[in-house]
Design a protein around this motif. Structure first.
Motif, mmCIF file in Angstrom:
data_model
loop_
_atom_site.group_PDB
_atom_site.id
_atom_site.type_symbol
_atom_site.label_atom_id
_atom_site.label_comp_id
_atom_site.label_asym_id
_atom_site.label_seq_id
_atom_site.Cartn_x
_atom_site.Cartn_y
_atom_site.Cartn_z
ATOM 1 N N THR A 163 0.831 -1.200 0.000
ATOM 2 C CA THR A 163 0.000 0.000 0.000
ATOM 3 C C THR A 163 0.866 1.251 0.000
ATOM 4 O OG1 THR A 163 -1.830 -1.089 1.139
ATOM 5 C CG2 THR A 163 -1.735 1.300 1.293
ATOM 6 N N ALA A 164 1.886 1.263 0.863
ATOM 7 C CA ALA A 164 2.769 2.430 0.945
ATOM 8 C C ALA A 164 3.489 2.667 -0.371
ATOM 9 C CB ALA A 164 3.776 2.234 2.081
ATOM 10 N N ALA A 165 3.959 1.584 -1.004
ATOM 11 C CA ALA A 165 4.686 1.725 -2.265
ATOM 12 C C ALA A 165 3.784 2.283 -3.358
ATOM 13 C CB ALA A 165 5.254 0.370 -2.691
ATOM 14 N N VAL A 166 2.560 1.793 -3.424
ATOM 15 C CA VAL A 166 1.634 2.254 -4.461
ATOM 16 C C VAL A 166 1.227 3.700 -4.205
ATOM 17 C CG1 VAL A 166 -0.619 1.898 -5.536
ATOM 18 C CG2 VAL A 166 0.782 -0.080 -4.902
ATOM 19 N N CYS A 167 0.906 4.013 -2.957
ATOM 20 C CA CYS A 167 0.449 5.374 -2.631
ATOM 21 C C CYS A 167 1.567 6.410 -2.782
ATOM 22 C CB CYS A 167 -0.145 5.402 -1.223
ATOM 23 S SG CYS A 167 -1.728 4.528 -1.082
ATOM 24 N N ARG A 168 2.822 5.991 -2.588
ATOM 25 C CA ARG A 168 3.944 6.905 -2.820
ATOM 26 C C ARG A 168 4.097 7.224 -4.297
ATOM 27 N NH1 ARG A 168 6.873 3.825 1.024
ATOM 28 N NH2 ARG A 168 7.837 2.685 -0.709
ATOM 29 N N SER A 169 3.790 6.268 -5.145
ATOM 30 C CA SER A 169 4.056 6.457 -6.568
ATOM 31 C C SER A 169 2.848 6.974 -7.351
ATOM 32 C CB SER A 169 4.545 5.143 -7.189
ATOM 33 O OG SER A 169 3.571 4.124 -7.047
ATOM 34 N N LEU A 170 1.641 6.899 -6.749
ATOM 35 C CA LEU A 170 0.437 7.356 -7.443
ATOM 36 C C LEU A 170 -0.375 8.270 -6.528
ATOM 37 C CD1 LEU A 170 -0.848 4.046 -9.105
ATOM 38 C CD2 LEU A 170 -0.127 6.100 -10.339
ATOM 39 N N ARG A 171 -0.535 9.531 -6.914
ATOM 40 C CA ARG A 171 -1.356 10.446 -6.116
ATOM 41 C C ARG A 171 -2.811 9.990 -6.061
ATOM 42 N NH1 ARG A 171 0.118 16.745 -7.501
ATOM 43 N NH2 ARG A 171 2.246 16.763 -6.651
ATOM 44 N N SER A 172 -3.238 9.292 -7.085
ATOM 45 C CA SER A 172 -4.630 8.856 -7.173
ATOM 46 C C SER A 172 -4.923 7.618 -6.332
ATOM 47 C CB SER A 172 -4.986 8.558 -8.630
ATOM 48 O OG SER A 172 -4.111 7.569 -9.154
ATOM 49 N N ALA A 173 -3.902 7.016 -5.745
ATOM 50 C CA ALA A 173 -4.094 5.772 -4.985
ATOM 51 C C ALA A 173 -4.685 6.045 -3.610
ATOM 52 C CB ALA A 173 -2.767 5.037 -4.844
ATOM 53 N N LYS A 174 -5.600 5.197 -3.207
ATOM 54 C CA LYS A 174 -6.200 5.291 -1.886
ATOM 55 C C LYS A 174 -6.411 3.878 -1.345
ATOM 56 C CE LYS A 174 -10.023 7.448 0.690
ATOM 57 N NZ LYS A 174 -9.124 8.199 1.602
ATOM 58 N N ALA A 175 -5.944 3.648 -0.136
ATOM 59 C CA ALA A 175 -6.046 2.318 0.459
ATOM 60 C C ALA A 175 -7.459 2.026 0.931
ATOM 61 C CB ALA A 175 -5.074 2.206 1.635
ATOM 62 N N VAL A 176 -7.871 0.791 0.734
ATOM 63 C CA VAL A 176 -9.110 0.285 1.326
ATOM 64 C C VAL A 176 -8.702 -0.535 2.541
ATOM 65 C CG1 VAL A 176 -11.183 -1.077 0.969
ATOM 66 C CG2 VAL A 176 -10.173 0.177 -0.954
ATOM 67 N N ARG A 177 -9.185 -0.131 3.704
ATOM 68 C CA ARG A 177 -8.759 -0.783 4.947
ATOM 69 C C ARG A 177 -9.564 -2.047 5.200
ATOM 70 N NH1 ARG A 177 -8.821 4.688 8.439
ATOM 71 N NH2 ARG A 177 -10.402 5.108 6.858
ATOM 72 N N LEU A 178 -8.909 -3.177 4.945
ATOM 73 C CA LEU A 178 -9.528 -4.480 5.199
ATOM 74 C C LEU A 178 -9.356 -4.838 6.661
ATOM 75 C CD1 LEU A 178 -8.193 -6.206 1.983
ATOM 76 C CD2 LEU A 178 -10.608 -5.872 2.515
ATOM 77 N N ARG A 179 -10.385 -5.428 7.239
ATOM 78 C CA ARG A 179 -10.356 -5.698 8.685
ATOM 79 C C ARG A 179 -10.465 -7.181 9.031
ATOM 80 N NH1 ARG A 179 -12.977 -1.104 7.474
ATOM 81 N NH2 ARG A 179 -12.430 0.806 8.593
ATOM 82 N N THR A 180 -11.023 -7.978 8.146
ATOM 83 C CA THR A 180 -11.282 -9.384 8.482
ATOM 84 C C THR A 180 -10.517 -10.341 7.580
ATOM 85 O OG1 THR A 180 -13.241 -9.401 7.053
ATOM 86 C CG2 THR A 180 -13.587 -8.878 9.369
#
Length: 205
Positions: A163-180
């Protein structure tokens, strides 16, 4: 590659179909994504005998490469292979590139091929990489034109790194927080509604 894919697709066993169904992937998805089993290995595929074959299809349906998933419940390394296996010398690829050509403004990025199939099953255009080590600069360029890239990484340390690698390289990236668990776990627990709810929460944040 087409010969191998056709052969393996025709050899999908009941055990493999059950394994896939337990992960939310039914016959329709297995047929669409041409999943199969290495029953009669083509030259160079002998070590993948009995594994699920996951072909990487181009935007035109052409087979680009294949990865293999061992479904045995054992210590994979002790048997000389990984849980997922790539043909030696093959370049790392993004899975599901047909979605890049078909998607609108948004696309979903999963961690792993089978999670991507679940996302496609519920109607979202999506791609996948098999882990943080498989995210490359060329993948950023492939997704740079989207206004939103939803990142569905596993809820563990490796997933956080992806997630960190993708979000660093793409401004348009947003993580979906999975919980289960991962995408598949969430789908099996709550169906497509659970995944839509997660997206809605992130979109409203």
């Amino acid at each position: 590659m087409e010969e191998a894919t056709a052969s393996y697709q025709a050899a999908l066993t009941a055990d493999a179909a059950r394994y896939l169904l337990d992960r939310g992937i039914g016959k329709a998805e297995a047929d669409t994504f041409r999943l199969g089993v290495v029953d009669d290995p083509l030259p160079g595929h002998e070590r993948y005998r009995g594994m699920i074959a996951i072909p990487y299809l181009g935007h035109d349906g052409r087979v680009l490469t294949t990865r293999f998933r061992c479904i045995e419940d054992h210590d994979h390394r002790a048997f000389g292979h990984g849980k997922y296996n790539t043909v030696a010398g093959d370049i790392p690829r993004m899975y599901g590139v047909d979605s890049i050509h078909a998607a609108g403004d948004e696309i979903h990025l999963a961690e792993g091929e089978l999670d991507r199939i679940v996302l496609r099953k519920i109607g979202w255009h999506s791609v996948a990489v098999p882990g943080v080590e498989m995210w490359f600069a060329r993948h950023r360029r492939m997704l740079a034109g989207f206004s939103r890239v939803w990142v569905w990484s596993d809820p563990d340390e490796a997933g956080s790194k992806l997630t960190a690698a993708v979000c660093r390289s793409l401004r348009s990236a947003k993580a979906v927080r999975l919980r289960t668990g991962d995408v598949t776990d969430s789908y099996l627990e709550g169906g497509s509604e659970a995944l839509h709810e997660l997206i809605n929460k992130e979109a409203a944040a």
